[in-house]
Design a protein around this motif. Structure first.
Motif, PDB file in Angstrom:
ATOM      1  N   ALA A 202       5.098   5.951   2.981  1.00 17.11           N
ATOM      2  CA  ALA A 202       4.692   5.178   1.799  1.00 17.11           C
ATOM      3  C   ALA A 202       5.732   5.307   0.689  1.00 17.11           C
ATOM      4  CB  ALA A 202       3.328   5.640   1.306  1.00 17.11           C
ATOM      5  N   LYS A 203       6.255   6.504   0.475  1.00 17.65           N
ATOM      6  CA  LYS A 203       7.281   6.705  -0.554  1.00 17.65           C
ATOM      7  C   LYS A 203       8.538   5.895  -0.224  1.00 17.65           C
ATOM      8  CE  LYS A 203       5.841  11.180  -2.288  1.00 17.65           C
ATOM      9  NZ  LYS A 203       6.146  12.612  -2.426  1.00 17.65           N
TER      10      LYS A 203
ATOM     11  N   ILE B  39       3.037   0.608  13.950  1.00 14.14           N
ATOM     12  CA  ILE B  39       3.440   1.312  12.724  1.00 14.14           C
ATOM     13  C   ILE B  39       3.129   2.792  12.866  1.00 14.14           C
ATOM     14  CG2 ILE B  39       2.946   1.603  10.257  1.00 14.14           C
ATOM     15  CD1 ILE B  39       2.516  -1.474  10.165  1.00 14.14           C
ATOM     16  N   ARG B  40       1.954   3.101  13.343  1.00 13.29           N
ATOM     17  CA  ARG B  40       1.573   4.503  13.539  1.00 13.29           C
ATOM     18  C   ARG B  40       2.487   5.176  14.568  1.00 13.29           C
ATOM     19  NH1 ARG B  40      -3.541   7.435  12.965  1.00 13.29           N
ATOM     20  NH2 ARG B  40      -3.450   9.242  14.324  1.00 13.29           N
TER      21      ARG B  40
ATOM     22  N   GLY C 118      -5.562  -1.227  10.238  1.00 12.36           N
ATOM     23  CA  GLY C 118      -5.785  -2.656  10.378  1.00 12.36           C
ATOM     24  C   GLY C 118      -6.554  -3.253   9.212  1.00 12.36           C
ATOM     25  N   TYR C 119      -6.801  -2.450   8.183  1.00 19.82           N
ATOM     26  CA  TYR C 119      -7.508  -2.955   6.996  1.00 19.82           C
ATOM     27  C   TYR C 119      -6.697  -4.036   6.303  1.00 19.82           C
ATOM     28  CZ  TYR C 119     -10.044  -2.986   2.586  1.00 19.82           C
ATOM     29  OH  TYR C 119     -10.753  -3.379   1.481  1.00 19.82           O
ATOM     30  N   SER C 120      -5.366  -3.854   6.300  1.00 19.82           N
ATOM     31  CA  SER C 120      -4.473  -4.883   5.762  1.00 19.82           C
ATOM     32  C   SER C 120      -3.266  -5.000   6.691  1.00 19.82           C
ATOM     33  CB  SER C 120      -4.039  -4.551   4.328  1.00 19.82           C
ATOM     34  OG  SER C 120      -3.293  -3.360   4.299  1.00 19.82           O
ATOM     35  N   THR C 121      -2.592  -6.131   6.584  1.00 17.12           N
ATOM     36  CA  THR C 121      -1.422  -6.400   7.416  1.00 17.12           C
ATOM     37  C   THR C 121      -0.217  -6.581   6.504  1.00 17.12           C
ATOM     38  OG1 THR C 121      -2.819  -7.523   9.035  1.00 17.12           O
ATOM     39  CG2 THR C 121      -0.464  -7.951   9.164  1.00 17.12           C
ATOM     40  N   PRO C 122       0.905  -5.948   6.846  1.00 14.72           N
ATOM     41  CA  PRO C 122       2.097  -6.092   6.001  1.00 14.72           C
ATOM     42  C   PRO C 122       2.579  -7.546   5.969  1.00 14.72           C
ATOM     43  CG  PRO C 122       2.448  -4.455   7.748  1.00 14.72           C
ATOM     44  CD  PRO C 122       1.146  -5.100   8.009  1.00 14.72           C
ATOM     45  N   ASP C 123       3.111  -7.960   4.811  1.00 17.31           N
ATOM     46  CA  ASP C 123       3.712  -9.284   4.746  1.00 17.31           C
ATOM     47  C   ASP C 123       5.087  -9.230   5.417  1.00 17.31           C
ATOM     48  OD1 ASP C 123       5.515  -8.149   2.896  1.00 17.31           O
ATOM     49  OD2 ASP C 123       4.527  -9.050   1.164  1.00 17.31           O
ATOM     50  N   ILE C 124       5.740 -10.374   5.531  1.00 19.43           N
ATOM     51  CA  ILE C 124       6.996 -10.444   6.275  1.00 19.43           C
ATOM     52  C   ILE C 124       8.072  -9.564   5.641  1.00 19.43           C
ATOM     53  CG2 ILE C 124       7.801 -12.521   5.080  1.00 19.43           C
ATOM     54  CD1 ILE C 124       8.375 -11.612   8.800  1.00 19.43           C
TER      55      ILE C 124
ATOM     56  N   VAL D 211       0.078   2.745   3.745  1.00 16.32           N
ATOM     57  CA  VAL D 211       0.345   2.982   5.156  1.00 16.32           C
ATOM     58  C   VAL D 211      -0.961   3.184   5.919  1.00 16.32           C
ATOM     59  CG1 VAL D 211       1.479   4.516   6.816  1.00 16.32           C
ATOM     60  CG2 VAL D 211       2.646   3.909   4.692  1.00 16.32           C
ATOM     61  N   SER D 212      -1.885   3.895   5.333  1.00 19.12           N
ATOM     62  CA  SER D 212      -3.190   4.095   5.964  1.00 19.12           C
ATOM     63  C   SER D 212      -3.863   2.755   6.244  1.00 19.12           C
ATOM     64  CB  SER D 212      -4.079   4.961   5.076  1.00 19.12           C
ATOM     65  OG  SER D 212      -5.360   5.069   5.627  1.00 19.12           O
ATOM     66  N   ASN D 213      -3.826   1.854   5.266  1.00 21.09           N
ATOM     67  CA  ASN D 213      -4.441   0.536   5.439  1.00 21.09           C
ATOM     68  C   ASN D 213      -3.744  -0.270   6.537  1.00 21.09           C
ATOM     69  OD1 ASN D 213      -6.337   1.046   3.475  1.00 21.09           O
ATOM     70  ND2 ASN D 213      -5.234  -0.037   1.862  1.00 21.09           N
ATOM     71  N   TYR D 214      -2.432  -0.150   6.629  1.00 20.73           N
ATOM     72  CA  TYR D 214      -1.698  -0.834   7.701  1.00 20.73           C
ATOM     73  C   TYR D 214      -2.098  -0.282   9.064  1.00 20.73           C
ATOM     74  CZ  TYR D 214       1.655  -2.731   4.242  1.00 20.73           C
ATOM     75  OH  TYR D 214       2.255  -3.383   3.201  1.00 20.73           O
ATOM     76  N   GLU D 215      -2.171   1.030   9.158  1.00 20.71           N
ATOM     77  CA  GLU D 215      -2.436   1.680  10.447  1.00 20.71           C
ATOM     78  C   GLU D 215      -3.873   1.501  10.930  1.00 20.71           C
ATOM     79  OE1 GLU D 215      -1.077   5.736  10.416  1.00 20.71           O
ATOM     80  OE2 GLU D 215       1.018   5.143  10.233  1.00 20.71           O
TER      81      GLU D 215
END
Length: 70
Positions: free
Chosen positions: A24-25, A9-10, A40-46, A34-38
């Motif tokens: 994010a917008k 993602i990054r 690894g704090y959270s993972t995007p759902d499908i 986006v920060s959380n995705y990058e």
């Protein structure tokens, strides 16, 4: 724990020259999404993975680095 998805993602966001806030917008979310995705704090759902792949103009397999080399 940082995953390959987080790294991708990054990587693809930077390839498009987007900031976390801009991406994010596009996802109708906040910068922290986006920060959380990058990080690894959270993972995007499908659903979100599909949206990200579409924005990055890549396949879902490329985003998650899935390979069926059985």
């Amino acid at each position: 724990m940082k995953t390959k998805i987080a790294e991708n993602i990054r990587f693809y966001r930077k390839q498009l020259g987007l900031t976390q806030e801009e991406l994010a917008k596009m996802l109708n979310g906040k910068k922290s999404l986006v920060s959380n995705y990058e990080t690894g704090y959270s993972t995007p759902d499908i659903y979100m993975l599909c949206r990200l792949a579409s924005i990055f103009e890549i396949s879902l397999d490329e985003l998650v680095e899935y390979s069926d080399n059985s």
